[in-house]
Scaffold this active site. Structure first.
Site, mmCIF file in Angstrom:
data_model
loop_
_atom_site.group_PDB
_atom_site.id
_atom_site.type_symbol
_atom_site.label_atom_id
_atom_site.label_comp_id
_atom_site.label_asym_id
_atom_site.label_seq_id
_atom_site.Cartn_x
_atom_site.Cartn_y
_atom_site.Cartn_z
ATOM 1 C CG ASP A 46 -5.371 1.963 -7.206
ATOM 2 O OD1 ASP A 46 -5.558 2.742 -6.754
ATOM 3 O OD2 ASP A 46 -4.396 1.366 -7.776
ATOM 4 C CG ASP A 102 -3.827 -3.574 -4.429
ATOM 5 O OD1 ASP A 102 -4.885 -3.412 -4.742
ATOM 6 O OD2 ASP A 102 -2.719 -2.615 -4.377
#
Length: 375
Positions: A151, A94
Site C-alpha cells: 500500500d 498512511d
C-alpha cells in the site's frame, strides 16, 4: 467521451451533494454507508487510514463544479484530521492517504498556507518512518518494527510532493529507496505482488511474506496489485524514471490478465474457483492507474490500458453502482480483506467511491491530480 461517463458523473455529483450535508449532520468522517446513513471507521477513530478519501471526493467534485457545498464539507473533515496530529500515536505510513488527499488537495486548489504547512507536517511524519535499511515502516505496533506493505507505494506521492514544495531532496530520495526495495522484495517474476514483507529492522533481511489481506501466502490480493500498478505509475509520473514505468507495465499486464469476464475484480486473484468474493475498490483503483499509464505510454500500448480501464469502469457502473437517493454511497461489493477483518465485505466502502469518482474526472478532463508532485 462515452455518454455513460457524463451521466455517472452527474449522478455522483448529486449523490455527494446530498451526502456532504448528511455527513456533516452526523459529524463523522464517512468510511462506508449502510441503512441510508454513513458509518465511521471501524477502528482507530479519526486516525483510521481511510480518512482522507472522503474530503478527496469533495475536492474532486469542487474542482469539477466549483460548488461550495463540497469545499465546506472537505474543510470540516480536514479539521478532524489535523486534530489527529496531536494524538499522533495511531498515525502510520498512511498519512499519505490521509493528508495529501485532504490538506494537500486544499492547498493545491486554493493555495491555502496552513494547508501547505499541515501537508508538509504529514510528509515529515512519513519520512520519519523510514528505516535506513531501505523501507518505510507501515505500522506503529511495538512488535511490527520490520513490517512494510505494498500500500505504501501510493503514500510515496506525499514525499515526492514535499520535495517539489521545499526543494529538499531527502523526501524524494526516501521514496525512491522504498520503491526500489519494493521492486526487489515485493514483486514476483509474473508481475504479481505480495501484500506484506517483514524485514529484520536491524539489517533489512526479509524474514517472511505473510498473506496479509490476501487469500494465503503466495497469493495475489487484488487491491494490493492495484496499489502496485497505480503506485509505480505515480512514481514514474513524479520522477520521470523509466524503471518505474516498466514495473508499472508489468503490474498492469498481470492485473489485466485477471480481470473477470464481466469486468469485475475478485478479492484475490488466486482465490478458490467459483467463490464469489469481489472487491470493487481494487477495480476502481486499478482503472485510475491504467488511465494514467495510458497517458504515459500512448499508441497501441496506451489503447490497451485505456480499454482495460473502461472495461473495469463500465462494469462498476452497470453492475455494482447504486444510484438511488436512499443509498449515500455508490459502489457495492467492496471488500476490505479476503478474510473478514471487520472492515467490511461486499458492502459500500467510500474509498472505492473515491477512485470511481477520480476515474470519471480523468475521463472528463477535470481530474484534480491529487497524487501528482507538481501543482
Amino acid at each position: 467521451m462515452e455518454a455513460w461517463v457524463e451521466s455517472a458523473f452527474e449522478r455522483a455529483r448529486a449523490k455527494f451533494a446530498r451526502g456532504a450535508k448528511l455527513a456533516a449532520s452526523q459529524g463523522i468522517i464517512p468510511y462506508k454507508s449502510e441503512g441510508g446513513k454513513y458509518v465511521a471507521s471501524p477502528f482507530d477513530g479519526n486516525s483510521w487510514w481511510t480518512g482522507g478519501f472522503w474530503p478527496a471526493i469533495m475536492w474532486q467534485l469542487y474542482k469539477a463544479t466549483g460548488e461550495a457545498v463540497y469545499m465546506t464539507e472537505a474543510l470540516r473533515v480536514e479539521k478532524l484530521l489535523t486534530d489527529e496530529f496531536r494524538r499522533f500515536d495511531l498515525l502510520n505510513h498512511d498519512v499519505g492517504f490521509m493528508y495529501l488527499l485532504s490538506c494537500g488537495a486544499h492547498h493545491r486548489l486554493t493555495g491555502d498556507a496552513q494547508a501547505l504547512t499541515d501537508t508538509l507536517h504529514a510528509a515529515t511524519i512519513l519520512a520519519g518512518r523510514f528505516n535506513p535499511e531501505g523501507f518505510i515502516r507501515a505500522w506503529p505496533n511495538p512488535d511490527r518494527a520490520g513490517y512494510a506493505i505494498i500500500d505504501c507505494m501510493m503514500n510515496l506521492s506525499l514525499l515526492y510532493w514535499a520535495t517539489e514544495q521545499t526543494g529538499d531532496p531527502r523526501f524524494a530520495k526516501i521514496a525512491r529507496i522504498h520503491a526500489d526495495t519494493t521492486i526487489r522484495e515485493f514483486l514476483r517474476e509474473d508481475g504479481s505482488s505480495c501484500h506484506i514483507c517483514i524485514f529484520d529492522p536491524e539489517n533489512g533481511k526479509v524474514l517472511s511474506r505473510p498473506a496479509g489481506q490476501g487469500y494465503c501466502e503466495g497469493s495475489s490480493w487484488s487491491r494490493g496489485q492495484a496499489w502496485a500498478l497505480y503506485g509505480f505509475t505515480l512514481s514514474a509520473i513524479n520522477t520521470g524514471e523509466e524503471r518505474y514505468l516498466n514495473v508499472a507495465r508489468k503490474c498492469a499486464k498481470y492485473f489485466i490478465s485477471h480481470i473477470r469476464e464481466d469486468g469485475l475484480t475478485d478479492s484475490d486473484f488466486c482465490q478458490p474457483a467459483g467463490e464469489e468474493r469481489i472487491d470493487n475498490i481494487a477495480g476502481a483503483c486499478a482503472a485510475c492507474g491504467l488511465l494514467e499509464l495510458a497517458g504515459l505510454t500512448g499508441g497501441e500500448e496506451g489503447d490497451t490500458y485505456r480499454a482495460a480501464a473502461m472495461k473495469l469502469l463500465r462494469a462498476l457502473n452497470d453492475l455494482c453502482a447504486d444510484w438511488s437517493e436512499d443509498a449515500p454511497g455508490i459502489l457495492q461489493k467492496c471488500t476490505a480483506s479476503y478474510h473478514d477483518d471487520g472492515a467490511g465485505r461486499h458492502v459500500n466502502i467510500l474509498y472505492g467511491d473515491y477512485f470511481f469518482v477520480e476515474a470519471l474526472c480523468k475521463l472528463r478532463g477535470t481530474d484534480a491530480k491529487l497524487w501528482w508532485a507538481k501543482e
